[in-house]
Design a protein around this motif. Structure first.
Motif, PDB file in Angstrom:
ATOM      1  N   HIS A 153       0.817  -1.096   0.020  1.00  0.00           N
ATOM      2  CA  HIS A 153      -0.058   0.048  -0.034  1.00  0.00           C
ATOM      3  C   HIS A 153       0.802   1.278  -0.087  1.00  0.00           C
ATOM      4  CE1 HIS A 153      -3.414  -2.369   0.647  1.00  0.00           C
ATOM      5  NE2 HIS A 153      -2.736  -3.475   1.406  1.00  0.00           N
ATOM      6  N   ILE A 154       1.452   1.540  -1.178  1.00  0.00           N
ATOM      7  CA  ILE A 154       2.533   2.626  -1.193  1.00  0.00           C
ATOM      8  C   ILE A 154       1.898   4.136  -0.996  1.00  0.00           C
ATOM      9  CG2 ILE A 154       3.806   3.849  -2.981  1.00  0.00           C
ATOM     10  CD1 ILE A 154       4.754   0.900  -2.261  1.00  0.00           C
ATOM     11  N   ALA A 155       0.623   4.509  -1.478  1.00  0.00           N
ATOM     12  CA  ALA A 155       0.373   5.702  -1.260  1.00  0.00           C
ATOM     13  C   ALA A 155      -0.079   5.911   0.323  1.00  0.00           C
ATOM     14  CB  ALA A 155      -1.065   5.763  -1.928  1.00  0.00           C
ATOM     15  N   GLU A 156      -0.518   4.879   1.033  1.00  0.00           N
ATOM     16  CA  GLU A 156      -0.895   5.121   2.496  1.00  0.00           C
ATOM     17  C   GLU A 156       0.594   5.047   3.186  1.00  0.00           C
ATOM     18  OE1 GLU A 156      -3.172   1.548   3.710  1.00  0.00           O
ATOM     19  OE2 GLU A 156      -4.699   2.054   2.167  1.00  0.00           O
ATOM     20  N   MET A 157       1.503   4.290   2.800  1.00  0.00           N
ATOM     21  CA  MET A 157       2.923   4.370   3.527  1.00  0.00           C
ATOM     22  C   MET A 157       3.411   5.770   3.211  1.00  0.00           C
ATOM     23  SD  MET A 157       6.250   4.539   2.756  1.00  0.00           S
ATOM     24  CE  MET A 157       6.490   3.577   1.081  1.00  0.00           C
ATOM     25  N   LEU A 158       3.562   6.257   2.080  1.00  0.00           N
ATOM     26  CA  LEU A 158       3.933   7.660   1.811  1.00  0.00           C
ATOM     27  C   LEU A 158       3.258   8.756   2.491  1.00  0.00           C
ATOM     28  CD1 LEU A 158       4.575   7.608  -2.091  1.00  0.00           C
ATOM     29  CD2 LEU A 158       6.154   7.518  -0.288  1.00  0.00           C
ATOM     30  N   ALA A 159       2.032   8.777   2.764  1.00  0.00           N
ATOM     31  CA  ALA A 159       1.282   9.600   3.308  1.00  0.00           C
ATOM     32  C   ALA A 159       1.479   9.604   4.964  1.00  0.00           C
ATOM     33  CB  ALA A 159      -0.288   9.498   3.319  1.00  0.00           C
ATOM     34  N   ALA A 183       8.087  15.882   4.460  1.00  0.00           N
ATOM     35  CA  ALA A 183       7.434  16.062   3.245  1.00  0.00           C
ATOM     36  C   ALA A 183       6.071  16.739   3.140  1.00  0.00           C
ATOM     37  CB  ALA A 183       7.645  14.616   2.351  1.00  0.00           C
ATOM     38  N   THR A 184       5.660  17.089   2.442  1.00  0.00           N
ATOM     39  CA  THR A 184       4.316  17.648   2.518  1.00  0.00           C
ATOM     40  C   THR A 184       3.545  17.315   0.971  1.00  0.00           C
ATOM     41  OG1 THR A 184       4.675  19.863   1.631  1.00  0.00           O
ATOM     42  CG2 THR A 184       4.810  19.361   3.891  1.00  0.00           C
ATOM     43  N   ARG A 185       4.116  17.113   0.021  1.00  0.00           N
ATOM     44  CA  ARG A 185       3.360  17.022  -1.232  1.00  0.00           C
ATOM     45  C   ARG A 185       2.910  15.585  -1.367  1.00  0.00           C
ATOM     46  NH1 ARG A 185       6.812  15.180  -6.000  1.00  0.00           N
ATOM     47  NH2 ARG A 185       5.003  14.862  -7.637  1.00  0.00           N
ATOM     48  N   GLN A 186       1.786  15.521  -1.982  1.00  0.00           N
ATOM     49  CA  GLN A 186       0.902  14.094  -2.084  1.00  0.00           C
ATOM     50  C   GLN A 186       1.325  13.624  -3.422  1.00  0.00           C
ATOM     51  OE1 GLN A 186      -3.399  14.373  -2.233  1.00  0.00           O
ATOM     52  NE2 GLN A 186      -3.526  12.420  -2.380  1.00  0.00           N
ATOM     53  N   ILE A 187       1.887  12.688  -3.413  1.00  0.00           N
ATOM     54  CA  ILE A 187       2.437  11.856  -4.824  1.00  0.00           C
ATOM     55  C   ILE A 187       1.360  11.168  -5.501  1.00  0.00           C
ATOM     56  CG2 ILE A 187       3.872  10.527  -5.765  1.00  0.00           C
ATOM     57  CD1 ILE A 187       5.809  11.073  -3.518  1.00  0.00           C
ATOM     58  N   PHE A 188       0.663  10.306  -4.802  1.00  0.00           N
ATOM     59  CA  PHE A 188      -0.527   9.423  -5.237  1.00  0.00           C
ATOM     60  C   PHE A 188      -1.995  10.103  -4.417  1.00  0.00           C
ATOM     61  CE2 PHE A 188       3.304   6.988  -5.786  1.00  0.00           C
ATOM     62  CZ  PHE A 188       3.499   6.801  -7.026  1.00  0.00           C
ATOM     63  N   ASP A 189      -2.941   9.597  -5.193  1.00  0.00           N
ATOM     64  CA  ASP A 189      -4.153   9.521  -4.430  1.00  0.00           C
ATOM     65  C   ASP A 189      -4.418   7.964  -3.982  1.00  0.00           C
ATOM     66  OD1 ASP A 189      -5.259  11.955  -4.637  1.00  0.00           O
ATOM     67  OD2 ASP A 189      -6.061  11.573  -6.724  1.00  0.00           O
ATOM     68  N   LYS A 190      -3.978   7.173  -4.712  1.00  0.00           N
ATOM     69  CA  LYS A 190      -4.507   5.810  -4.363  1.00  0.00           C
ATOM     70  C   LYS A 190      -2.923   5.073  -5.184  1.00  0.00           C
ATOM     71  CE  LYS A 190      -9.062   5.053  -3.613  1.00  0.00           C
ATOM     72  NZ  LYS A 190     -10.163   4.533  -3.871  1.00  0.00           N
ATOM     73  N   GLU A 212      -0.900   1.294  -5.120  1.00  0.00           N
ATOM     74  CA  GLU A 212      -0.659  -0.180  -4.569  1.00  0.00           C
ATOM     75  C   GLU A 212       0.265  -1.183  -5.695  1.00  0.00           C
ATOM     76  OE1 GLU A 212      -4.219  -2.379  -3.436  1.00  0.00           O
ATOM     77  OE2 GLU A 212      -4.812  -0.729  -2.069  1.00  0.00           O
ATOM     78  N   ILE A 213       1.069  -1.845  -5.012  1.00  0.00           N
ATOM     79  CA  ILE A 213       1.690  -2.776  -6.010  1.00  0.00           C
ATOM     80  C   ILE A 213       1.376  -4.211  -5.681  1.00  0.00           C
ATOM     81  CG2 ILE A 213       4.039  -3.524  -6.549  1.00  0.00           C
ATOM     82  CD1 ILE A 213       5.121  -0.833  -5.729  1.00  0.00           C
ATOM     83  N   ILE A 214       0.959  -4.979  -6.418  1.00  0.00           N
ATOM     84  CA  ILE A 214       0.425  -6.428  -6.465  1.00  0.00           C
ATOM     85  C   ILE A 214       1.581  -7.329  -6.917  1.00  0.00           C
ATOM     86  CG2 ILE A 214      -1.237  -8.096  -7.027  1.00  0.00           C
ATOM     87  CD1 ILE A 214      -2.687  -5.947  -6.005  1.00  0.00           C
ATOM     88  N   GLU A 215       2.006  -7.930  -5.772  1.00  0.00           N
ATOM     89  CA  GLU A 215       3.331  -8.919  -6.165  1.00  0.00           C
ATOM     90  C   GLU A 215       2.731 -10.392  -6.270  1.00  0.00           C
ATOM     91  OE1 GLU A 215       6.046  -8.272  -2.995  1.00  0.00           O
ATOM     92  OE2 GLU A 215       6.556  -6.513  -3.735  1.00  0.00           O
ATOM     93  N   PHE A 216       3.242 -11.022  -7.121  1.00  0.00           N
ATOM     94  CA  PHE A 216       2.644 -12.472  -7.376  1.00  0.00           C
ATOM     95  C   PHE A 216       3.667 -13.488  -7.821  1.00  0.00           C
ATOM     96  CE2 PHE A 216       1.829 -10.043 -10.960  1.00  0.00           C
ATOM     97  CZ  PHE A 216       2.040 -10.713 -12.142  1.00  0.00           C
ATOM     98  N   CYS A 217       3.556 -14.778  -7.966  1.00  0.00           N
ATOM     99  CA  CYS A 217       4.364 -15.701  -8.440  1.00  0.00           C
ATOM    100  C   CYS A 217       3.766 -16.843  -9.172  1.00  0.00           C
ATOM    101  CB  CYS A 217       4.951 -16.115  -7.187  1.00  0.00           C
ATOM    102  SG  CYS A 217       6.464 -17.291  -7.386  1.00  0.00           S
ATOM    103  N   SER A 218       4.562 -17.209  -9.947  1.00  0.00           N
ATOM    104  CA  SER A 218       4.202 -18.353 -10.844  1.00  0.00           C
ATOM    105  C   SER A 218       5.434 -19.430 -10.636  1.00  0.00           C
ATOM    106  CB  SER A 218       4.148 -18.159 -12.299  1.00  0.00           C
ATOM    107  OG  SER A 218       4.177 -19.481 -12.995  1.00  0.00           O
TER     108      SER A 218
END
Length: 146
Positions: free
Chosen positions: A55-61, A69-76, A78-84
């Protein structure tokens, strides 16, 4: 002086082009939740397992004020990590150093001020494993816009 400016502009355009070679990103006219759901379904419909959602946006906020830091970079974002397991095994049998490509990940994000727009992006794999991995990432990210 003009020659220096021309060379500088050329250098900047080459640097800009090279900066894009390592990623693929698509701007979609869908909402974040719809894009994320489509990516998750595309992954799971292929029998793949999602390892983690970052949850990148939440972590940065949350951490921004800690570092001034005061600048909002993202509204939302996320990075989905998956495997095969099958694909990962093939890649690492080809070259054990391909471990750096695992897990696979697709980023989904929205930017402040961009209404009704979601971005989907992934790192472009390199080397012999790229022909195994890139089609999978391309197909999954393409389903986000459908």
């Amino acid at each position: 002086m003009r020659r220096i400016i021309v060379l500088l502009c050329l250098g900047l355009s080459i640097a800009s082009a090279q900066a894009e070679e390592w990623m693929v990103r698509k701007k979609l006219a869908v909402g974040f939740d719809d894009a994320k759901e489509a990516v998750v379904m595309a992954i799971e419909n292929r029998g793949l397992v999602i390892n983690y959602t970052s949850h990148i946006a939440e972590m940065l906020a949350r951490t921004g004020s800690d570092i001034g830091a005061t600048r909002q970079i993202f509204d939302k974002a996320e990075i989905i990590e998956f495997c095969s397991a099958k694909l990962s095994r093939k890649m690492m049998e080809l070259d054990p150093h391909n471990i750096v490509l695992c897990p696979f990940s697709i980023s989904i994000y929205t930017l402040p001020g961009e209404k009704n727009t979601t971005w989907v992006a992934y790192r472009l794999p390199r080397g012999d494993a790229a022909k195994m991995v890139e089609p999978l990432l391309r197909e999954i990210s393409a389903e986000a816009g459908q």
